[in-house]
Scaffold this motif. Structure first.
Motif, PDB file in Angstrom:
ATOM      1  N   LEU A  55      37.405  28.481  25.869  1.00 27.85           N
ATOM      2  CA  LEU A  55      38.775  28.414  25.363  1.00 27.85           C
ATOM      3  C   LEU A  55      39.418  27.041  25.585  1.00 27.85           C
ATOM      4  CD1 LEU A  55      40.177  31.872  26.489  1.00 27.85           C
ATOM      5  CD2 LEU A  55      39.413  31.194  24.218  1.00 27.85           C
ATOM      6  N   GLU A  56      38.634  26.045  25.965  1.00 28.42           N
ATOM      7  CA  GLU A  56      39.179  24.742  26.325  1.00 28.42           C
ATOM      8  C   GLU A  56      40.120  24.168  25.273  1.00 28.42           C
ATOM      9  OE1 GLU A  56      37.744  20.171  27.179  1.00 28.42           O
ATOM     10  OE2 GLU A  56      36.287  21.774  27.386  1.00 28.42           O
ATOM     11  N   MET A  57      39.702  24.092  24.051  1.00 30.14           N
ATOM     12  CA  MET A  57      40.542  23.495  23.006  1.00 30.14           C
ATOM     13  C   MET A  57      41.799  24.331  22.768  1.00 30.14           C
ATOM     14  SD  MET A  57      39.059  20.725  22.519  1.00 30.14           S
ATOM     15  CE  MET A  57      40.154  20.101  21.294  1.00 30.14           C
ATOM     16  N   TRP A  58      41.658  25.642  22.792  1.00 26.71           N
ATOM     17  CA  TRP A  58      42.810  26.516  22.605  1.00 26.71           C
ATOM     18  C   TRP A  58      43.797  26.343  23.760  1.00 26.71           C
ATOM     19  CZ3 TRP A  58      45.338  30.422  25.106  1.00 26.71           C
ATOM     20  CH2 TRP A  58      46.263  31.142  24.353  1.00 26.71           C
ATOM     21  N   LEU A  59      43.292  26.285  24.981  1.00 25.71           N
ATOM     22  CA  LEU A  59      44.160  26.094  26.143  1.00 25.71           C
ATOM     23  C   LEU A  59      44.926  24.782  26.041  1.00 25.71           C
ATOM     24  CD1 LEU A  59      41.811  27.272  29.032  1.00 25.71           C
ATOM     25  CD2 LEU A  59      43.941  28.373  28.332  1.00 25.71           C
ATOM     26  N   LYS A  60      44.236  23.708  25.675  1.00 20.27           N
ATOM     27  CA  LYS A  60      44.882  22.396  25.557  1.00 20.27           C
ATOM     28  C   LYS A  60      45.953  22.397  24.471  1.00 20.27           C
ATOM     29  CE  LYS A  60      41.285  19.278  27.280  1.00 20.27           C
ATOM     30  NZ  LYS A  60      40.356  18.199  26.910  1.00 20.27           N
ATOM     31  N   VAL A  65      48.764  23.735  30.366  1.00 20.42           N
ATOM     32  CA  VAL A  65      47.731  23.753  31.397  1.00 20.42           C
ATOM     33  C   VAL A  65      47.512  22.332  31.891  1.00 20.42           C
ATOM     34  CG1 VAL A  65      45.830  23.583  29.731  1.00 20.42           C
ATOM     35  CG2 VAL A  65      45.407  24.603  31.948  1.00 20.42           C
ATOM     36  N   ASP A  66      47.332  22.182  33.204  1.00 20.73           N
ATOM     37  CA  ASP A  66      47.033  20.860  33.750  1.00 20.73           C
ATOM     38  C   ASP A  66      45.661  20.400  33.277  1.00 20.73           C
ATOM     39  OD1 ASP A  66      49.408  20.648  35.208  1.00 20.73           O
ATOM     40  OD2 ASP A  66      48.536  21.597  36.984  1.00 20.73           O
ATOM     41  N   ILE A  67      45.511  19.088  33.108  1.00 21.87           N
ATOM     42  CA  ILE A  67      44.237  18.487  32.715  1.00 21.87           C
ATOM     43  C   ILE A  67      43.776  17.590  33.861  1.00 21.87           C
ATOM     44  CG2 ILE A  67      43.062  17.018  31.017  1.00 21.87           C
ATOM     45  CD1 ILE A  67      44.069  19.700  29.863  1.00 21.87           C
ATOM     46  N   CYS A  68      42.542  17.766  34.280  1.00 17.71           N
ATOM     47  CA  CYS A  68      41.986  16.984  35.388  1.00 17.71           C
ATOM     48  C   CYS A  68      41.980  15.498  35.012  1.00 17.71           C
ATOM     49  CB  CYS A  68      40.572  17.456  35.713  1.00 17.71           C
ATOM     50  SG  CYS A  68      39.777  16.534  37.047  1.00 17.71           S
ATOM     51  N   SER A  69      42.488  14.685  35.920  1.00 19.32           N
ATOM     52  CA  SER A  69      42.559  13.239  35.692  1.00 19.32           C
ATOM     53  C   SER A  69      41.194  12.561  35.786  1.00 19.32           C
ATOM     54  CB  SER A  69      43.517  12.601  36.699  1.00 19.32           C
ATOM     55  OG  SER A  69      44.810  13.135  36.532  1.00 19.32           O
ATOM     56  N   ILE A  70      40.185  13.269  36.292  1.00 16.60           N
ATOM     57  CA  ILE A  70      38.838  12.703  36.390  1.00 16.60           C
ATOM     58  C   ILE A  70      37.979  13.107  35.197  1.00 16.60           C
ATOM     59  CG2 ILE A  70      36.683  12.695  37.723  1.00 16.60           C
ATOM     60  CD1 ILE A  70      38.417  12.980  40.251  1.00 16.60           C
ATOM     61  N   CYS A  71      37.893  14.410  34.914  1.00 15.48           N
ATOM     62  CA  CYS A  71      36.961  14.880  33.873  1.00 15.48           C
ATOM     63  C   CYS A  71      37.634  15.252  32.555  1.00 15.48           C
ATOM     64  CB  CYS A  71      36.149  16.066  34.392  1.00 15.48           C
ATOM     65  SG  CYS A  71      37.107  17.586  34.577  1.00 15.48           S
ATOM     66  N   ASP A  72      38.959  15.264  32.506  1.00 15.93           N
ATOM     67  CA  ASP A  72      39.727  15.573  31.298  1.00 15.93           C
ATOM     68  C   ASP A  72      39.528  17.008  30.806  1.00 15.93           C
ATOM     69  OD1 ASP A  72      41.678  14.626  29.482  1.00 15.93           O
ATOM     70  OD2 ASP A  72      40.144  14.447  27.926  1.00 15.93           O
ATOM     71  N   GLU A  87      50.867  11.054  39.188  1.00  9.97           N
ATOM     72  CA  GLU A  87      51.052  12.395  38.628  1.00  9.97           C
ATOM     73  C   GLU A  87      49.711  13.078  38.395  1.00  9.97           C
ATOM     74  OE1 GLU A  87      54.101  13.324  36.250  1.00  9.97           O
ATOM     75  OE2 GLU A  87      55.435  11.949  37.296  1.00  9.97           O
ATOM     76  N   GLY A  88      48.650  12.552  38.986  1.00  7.05           N
ATOM     77  CA  GLY A  88      47.312  13.083  38.767  1.00  7.05           C
ATOM     78  C   GLY A  88      47.108  14.479  39.333  1.00  7.05           C
ATOM     79  N   VAL A  89      46.336  15.271  38.603  1.00  3.46           N
ATOM     80  CA  VAL A  89      45.902  16.585  39.074  1.00  3.46           C
ATOM     81  C   VAL A  89      44.389  16.642  38.908  1.00  3.46           C
ATOM     82  CG1 VAL A  89      48.043  17.831  38.627  1.00  3.46           C
ATOM     83  CG2 VAL A  89      46.349  17.657  36.831  1.00  3.46           C
ATOM     84  N   TYR A  90      43.727  17.380  39.785  1.00  2.09           N
ATOM     85  CA  TYR A  90      42.279  17.344  39.827  1.00  2.09           C
ATOM     86  C   TYR A  90      41.687  18.727  40.132  1.00  2.09           C
ATOM     87  CZ  TYR A  90      43.593  12.493  40.625  1.00  2.09           C
ATOM     88  OH  TYR A  90      44.172  11.255  40.518  1.00  2.09           O
ATOM     89  N   HIS A  91      40.438  18.917  39.698  1.00  4.00           N
ATOM     90  CA  HIS A  91      39.636  20.042  40.178  1.00  4.00           C
ATOM     91  C   HIS A  91      39.193  19.689  41.598  1.00  4.00           C
ATOM     92  CE1 HIS A  91      38.621  20.336  35.759  1.00  4.00           C
ATOM     93  NE2 HIS A  91      38.948  21.595  36.019  1.00  4.00           N
ATOM     94  N   ARG A  92      39.068  20.666  42.441  1.00  4.21           N
ATOM     95  CA  ARG A  92      38.581  20.412  43.806  1.00  4.21           C
ATOM     96  C   ARG A  92      37.185  19.780  43.744  1.00  4.21           C
ATOM     97  NH1 ARG A  92      40.072  21.905  48.587  1.00  4.21           N
ATOM     98  NH2 ARG A  92      41.456  23.524  47.834  1.00  4.21           N
TER      99      ARG A  92
END
Length: 102
Positions: A55-60, A65-72, A87-92
């Motif tokens: 659902l990535e494209m639909w979610l975006k 939804v936050d988008i990871c600043s490393i992997c987008d 303002e970066g947000v990341y996956h653990r």
């Protein structure tokens, strides 16, 4: 799920609902999150990686939804940057992967 159950003409029984949840979990659409809270000692069910990926494209496009600043990629449970003007947000796992020596 049967067509009857999905059409709204018949409610799912507890057994049918449990079987459906277990199917979604076994296919990776949902996951058990082993967190204890005062409301639920058994943990919770959360979105699985497969559901988020499919659902990535639909979610975006349709969700805030936050988008990871490393992997987008979309982030459901994020780690926010602690620096004042960041303002970066990341996956653990993206943070852990970036920190680990190669």
């Amino acid at each position: 799920l049967s067509t009857r159950a999905m059409s709204g003409k018949k409610k799912l029984t507890v057994t049918e609902a449990t079987k459906s949840l277990n199917n979604f979990i076994s296919y990776g659409y949902l996951v058990y999150r082993n967190t204890s809270t005062r409301h639920s000692a058994k943990g919770r069910i959360g979105l699985g990686a497969r559901l988020i990926m499919e659902l990535e494209m639909w979610l975006k496009s349709n969700c805030e939804v936050d988008i990871c600043s490393i992997c987008d990629k979309p982030v459901v449970i994020s780690i926010k940057c602690h620096k004042r003007d960041c303002e970066g947000v990341y996956h653990r796992y993206c943070i852990e992967k970036k920190k680990s020596p190669k």
